[in-house]
Motif scaffolding. Structure first.
Motif, PDB file in Angstrom:
ATOM      1  N   LYS A 176      -7.340  10.260   1.430  1.00  0.00           N
ATOM      2  CA  LYS A 176      -8.185   9.528   2.379  1.00  0.00           C
ATOM      3  C   LYS A 176      -9.651   9.941   2.288  1.00  0.00           C
ATOM      4  O   LYS A 176      -9.960  11.138   2.276  1.00  0.00           O
ATOM      5  CB  LYS A 176      -7.720   9.802   3.820  1.00  0.00           C
ATOM      6  CG  LYS A 176      -6.332   9.350   4.157  1.00  0.00           C
ATOM      7  CD  LYS A 176      -6.051   7.905   3.774  1.00  0.00           C
ATOM      8  CE  LYS A 176      -6.973   6.911   4.436  1.00  0.00           C
ATOM      9  NZ  LYS A 176      -6.754   5.537   3.863  1.00  0.00           N
ATOM     10  N   GLU A 227      -2.920  -2.669   7.362  1.00  0.00           N
ATOM     11  CA  GLU A 227      -2.249  -1.389   7.578  1.00  0.00           C
ATOM     12  C   GLU A 227      -1.107  -1.626   8.558  1.00  0.00           C
ATOM     13  O   GLU A 227      -1.331  -2.017   9.716  1.00  0.00           O
ATOM     14  CB  GLU A 227      -3.244  -0.348   8.074  1.00  0.00           C
ATOM     15  CG  GLU A 227      -4.188   0.047   6.939  1.00  0.00           C
ATOM     16  CD  GLU A 227      -5.194   1.119   7.246  1.00  0.00           C
ATOM     17  OE1 GLU A 227      -5.754   1.688   6.289  1.00  0.00           O
ATOM     18  OE2 GLU A 227      -5.475   1.384   8.445  1.00  0.00           O
ATOM     19  N   GLU A 235     -14.815   1.358   0.588  1.00  0.00           N
ATOM     20  CA  GLU A 235     -16.173   1.094   1.066  1.00  0.00           C
ATOM     21  C   GLU A 235     -17.080   2.317   0.892  1.00  0.00           C
ATOM     22  O   GLU A 235     -18.255   2.177   0.587  1.00  0.00           O
ATOM     23  CB  GLU A 235     -16.075   0.688   2.552  1.00  0.00           C
ATOM     24  CG  GLU A 235     -17.378   0.593   3.307  1.00  0.00           C
ATOM     25  CD  GLU A 235     -18.300  -0.511   2.800  1.00  0.00           C
ATOM     26  OE1 GLU A 235     -17.837  -1.405   2.055  1.00  0.00           O
ATOM     27  OE2 GLU A 235     -19.504  -0.463   3.156  1.00  0.00           O
ATOM     28  N   ARG A 236     -16.516   3.504   1.045  1.00  0.00           N
ATOM     29  CA  ARG A 236     -17.339   4.712   0.994  1.00  0.00           C
ATOM     30  C   ARG A 236     -17.607   5.207  -0.424  1.00  0.00           C
ATOM     31  O   ARG A 236     -18.386   6.130  -0.617  1.00  0.00           O
ATOM     32  CB  ARG A 236     -16.661   5.840   1.772  1.00  0.00           C
ATOM     33  CG  ARG A 236     -16.596   5.630   3.267  1.00  0.00           C
ATOM     34  CD  ARG A 236     -15.668   6.686   3.869  1.00  0.00           C
ATOM     35  NE  ARG A 236     -15.618   6.647   5.310  1.00  0.00           N
ATOM     36  CZ  ARG A 236     -14.860   5.795   6.006  1.00  0.00           C
ATOM     37  NH1 ARG A 236     -14.142   4.889   5.388  1.00  0.00           N
ATOM     38  NH2 ARG A 236     -14.855   5.840   7.322  1.00  0.00           N
ATOM     39  N   ARG A 279     -13.937  -6.493   4.786  1.00  0.00           N
ATOM     40  CA  ARG A 279     -13.499  -5.786   6.011  1.00  0.00           C
ATOM     41  C   ARG A 279     -14.730  -5.646   6.885  1.00  0.00           C
ATOM     42  O   ARG A 279     -15.418  -4.652   6.887  1.00  0.00           O
ATOM     43  CB  ARG A 279     -12.819  -4.450   5.677  1.00  0.00           C
ATOM     44  CG  ARG A 279     -13.310  -3.746   4.462  1.00  0.00           C
ATOM     45  CD  ARG A 279     -14.488  -2.872   4.761  1.00  0.00           C
ATOM     46  NE  ARG A 279     -14.156  -1.548   5.228  1.00  0.00           N
ATOM     47  CZ  ARG A 279     -14.895  -0.892   6.119  1.00  0.00           C
ATOM     48  NH1 ARG A 279     -16.020  -1.422   6.588  1.00  0.00           N
ATOM     49  NH2 ARG A 279     -14.559   0.323   6.507  1.00  0.00           N
ATOM     50  N   HIS A 331     -10.151  -2.486   9.012  1.00  0.00           N
ATOM     51  CA  HIS A 331     -11.131  -1.400   8.963  1.00  0.00           C
ATOM     52  C   HIS A 331     -12.466  -1.696   9.624  1.00  0.00           C
ATOM     53  O   HIS A 331     -13.232  -0.773   9.864  1.00  0.00           O
ATOM     54  CB  HIS A 331     -11.304  -0.921   7.516  1.00  0.00           C
ATOM     55  CG  HIS A 331     -10.114  -0.145   7.056  1.00  0.00           C
ATOM     56  ND1 HIS A 331      -9.028  -0.754   6.461  1.00  0.00           N
ATOM     57  CD2 HIS A 331      -9.796   1.168   7.178  1.00  0.00           C
ATOM     58  CE1 HIS A 331      -8.106   0.166   6.206  1.00  0.00           C
ATOM     59  NE2 HIS A 331      -8.549   1.334   6.630  1.00  0.00           N
ATOM     60  N   ARG A 352       0.916  -1.159   0.000  1.00  0.00           N
ATOM     61  CA  ARG A 352       0.000   0.000   0.000  1.00  0.00           C
ATOM     62  C   ARG A 352       0.940   1.189   0.000  1.00  0.00           C
ATOM     63  O   ARG A 352       1.195   1.800   1.039  1.00  0.00           O
ATOM     64  CB  ARG A 352      -0.788   0.041   1.315  1.00  0.00           C
ATOM     65  CG  ARG A 352      -2.113  -0.636   1.410  1.00  0.00           C
ATOM     66  CD  ARG A 352      -2.692  -0.440   2.813  1.00  0.00           C
ATOM     67  NE  ARG A 352      -3.242   0.871   3.053  1.00  0.00           N
ATOM     68  CZ  ARG A 352      -4.532   1.160   3.212  1.00  0.00           C
ATOM     69  NH1 ARG A 352      -5.433   0.203   3.162  1.00  0.00           N
ATOM     70  NH2 ARG A 352      -4.935   2.386   3.442  1.00  0.00           N
ATOM     71  N   LYS A 408     -13.577  -2.852  -1.712  1.00  0.00           N
ATOM     72  CA  LYS A 408     -13.758  -3.170  -0.294  1.00  0.00           C
ATOM     73  C   LYS A 408     -15.220  -3.570  -0.052  1.00  0.00           C
ATOM     74  O   LYS A 408     -16.139  -2.973  -0.634  1.00  0.00           O
ATOM     75  CB  LYS A 408     -13.410  -1.952   0.574  1.00  0.00           C
ATOM     76  CG  LYS A 408     -11.950  -1.549   0.546  1.00  0.00           C
ATOM     77  CD  LYS A 408     -11.113  -2.504   1.400  1.00  0.00           C
ATOM     78  CE  LYS A 408      -9.776  -1.862   1.716  1.00  0.00           C
ATOM     79  NZ  LYS A 408      -9.746  -1.130   2.962  1.00  0.00           N
TER      80      LYS A 408
END
Ligand SMILES: O=C[C@H](O)[C@H](O)COP(=O)(O)O
Ligand SMILES: C=C(OP(=O)(O)O)C(=O)O
Ligand SMILES: [Mn+2]
Length: 450
Positions: A121, A398, A270-271, A324, A356, A114, A293
């Motif tokens: 972000k 992470e 995800e968002r 996640r 996450h 990553r 995700k």
């Protein structure tokens, strides 16, 4: 390897204005943004289409259980953090984890950082309030500065250009480390040097000695070590900031197909994984291996439609679902998703992000994760796939090679009260070097039982 340098047909094709794009900054100066985007469009590719195709074949092998994917790195890279030591420690940590997994489970490990582009972000809130002062939220170094002042938090499109240069410098060093002799398996001991000694290091030393012995035995038998001198290492980040991603798309001169050249592998978070949104549309147009995700709340019919949109020809290695879900939910939420996706005939690579879904605010006010929850989510991931006869293809973590105190637990038993000692992350808490190695040992056991 093909060189993809032709600028992509940018107008219209890669920038349909009518699609909603979540989590984008509000750039204050349209002309400055135009200029930054135009500059990026003239820059050379950071990765080549042929390399992306190689990664696709590796991801396909992982989907079949013939390899295991290890994706790891910072939640949010920073420009200041792109130093030789930080990059080296992160690469060494991933190489060590890969050695533990390969040795412990006798499976090839696909190493993906990553890294070299993870500078943007998505945030839960557009703003941050401190002591009654409200400013735009920090959205990563490619957008604004973490410093809590109005000028620092204003999005600056020149940061897109700085992000490219920081990614280029990072990738250059990563390529030097992984192909210039440093990743030679005969130096497996050296990757442990420079880290503070601890239980996980000591356990690693034992494996390194065993690998050494095996290598010496093979050398005595006349084995050719040419292939062991270098290692494949791929770069990945979230495809979030469309003003960075779109100008770095290029046409592959071999095939005429479009590729992102900002990274080998891109994922949609995800968002931003709205089926009708700009991010899914963007990744549907490029030929790189891509990920999405998937949280515990994902709607399976949505995922099936996503497969049709992103992988209509069911190309092996093309699509990865990075689940996640949280340690508490994975065992209940993952089975029906895997079952229905498998029943549809799709061949996705299943990767577990055990970070996450397990974030919480500690009593002392730090965002943290408990190492036990991280391990438990990976365990749940393996259990679900074992139960269904499907393939746990990898993990996405992470982590940092540094000795930070951001996640509680692990054999060092980091407590809430210790978090203040060395909490460096500007976004989510990372496993430190020791916790990362410990996780690798535990996953190697799960894998070898699989
Ligand atoms: O890395 C993931 C997200 O950007 C992060 O979890 C969001 O964090 P926030 O809830 O503090 O905005
Ligand atoms: C934003 C991230 O994750 P997610 O989209 O799963 O919340 C991330 O990987 O840093
Ligand atoms: Mn994160």
């Amino acid at each position: 390897m093909s060189i993809t340098t032709d600028p992509a047909p940018m107008a219209g094709l890669l920038a349909p204005d009518d699609l909603p794009a979540a989590q984008q900054p509000t750039w204050p100066d349209a002309a400055a943004l135009q200029s930054a985007v135009a500059t990026l469009a003239t820059y050379p590719p950071l990765v080549f289409a042929g390399e992306c195709d190689v990664l696709k074949t590796r991801m396909a092998a992982a989907a079949r259980g013939e390899a295991f994917v290890l994706q790891g790195g910072d939640c949010a890279e920073t420009f200041a953090g792109a130093s030789a030591d930080n990059i080296k420690n992160r690469v060494k940590t991933i190489l060590q984890m890969a050695a533990v997994l390969t040795y412990g489970a006798s499976v090839p490990v696909v190493k993906v950082g990553r890294m070299a582009g993870q500078y943007a972000k998505p945030r839960s809130s557009d703003v941050e309030t401190r002591d009654g002062v409200t400013l735009p939220a920090y959205r990563g170094d490619m957008v604004n500065d973490y410093d809590f002042s109005a000028p620092s938090r204003e999005p600056d499109p020149q940061r897109l250009v700085r992000g490219y240069h920081a990614s280029s410098a990072t990738l250059n060093l990563v390529r030097a480390f992984t192909t210039g002799g440093f990743a030679d398996l005969r130096y497996v001991h050296d990757w442990n040097k420079g880290f503070v000694s601890n239980a996980a290091n000591a356990r690693y030393e034992k494996i390194a000695r065993d690998i050494d012995k095996a290598m010496k035995f093979m050398a005595a038998c006349g084995a050719d070590f040419e292939a062991m001198k270098t290692t494949e290492f791929f770069a990945a980040h979230e495809a979030l900031l469309l003003d960075y991603e779109r100008p770095l798309v290029r046409t592959d001169s071999r095939t005429g197909e479009l590729y992102s050249t900002s990274a080998h592998f891109l994922w949609v978070g995800e968002r931003t994984r709205d089926l009708a949104g700009a991010h899914i549309d963007f990744v549907s147009r490029i030929r790189n291996p891509i990920g999405v995700k998937v949280s515990a709340g994902a709607d399976v019919d949505d995922l099936l439609r996503m497969i049709d949109a992103l992988d209509p020809t069911r190309e092996p290695g093309r699509l990865t679902f990075i689940t996640r879900m949280g340690a508490g939910r994975i065992r209940e939420a993952l089975p029906s998703i895997v079952e229905k996706v498998t029943a549809s005939g799709a061949q996705v690579t299943w990767v577990c992000d055990p970070m996450h879904g397990n974030t919480f605010s500690s009593a002392s006010g730090y965002k943290t994760r408990d190492f036990e929850d991280v391990v438990d989510e990976v365990r749940g991931f393996f259990e679900v796939h074992q139960g269904l006869g499907t393939v746990p293809g990898g993990i996405h973590v992470e982590l940092t090679g540094n000795d930070v105190t951001e996640c509680i637990g692990g054999s060092e038993k980091i407590l809430d009260a210790d978090l203040a000692n060395n909490y460096e992350s500007l976004c989510d808490p990372r496993l430190n070097h020791q916790q990362s190695l410990e996780l690798a040992f535990l996953v190697a056991e799960m894998l070898s039982r699989d």
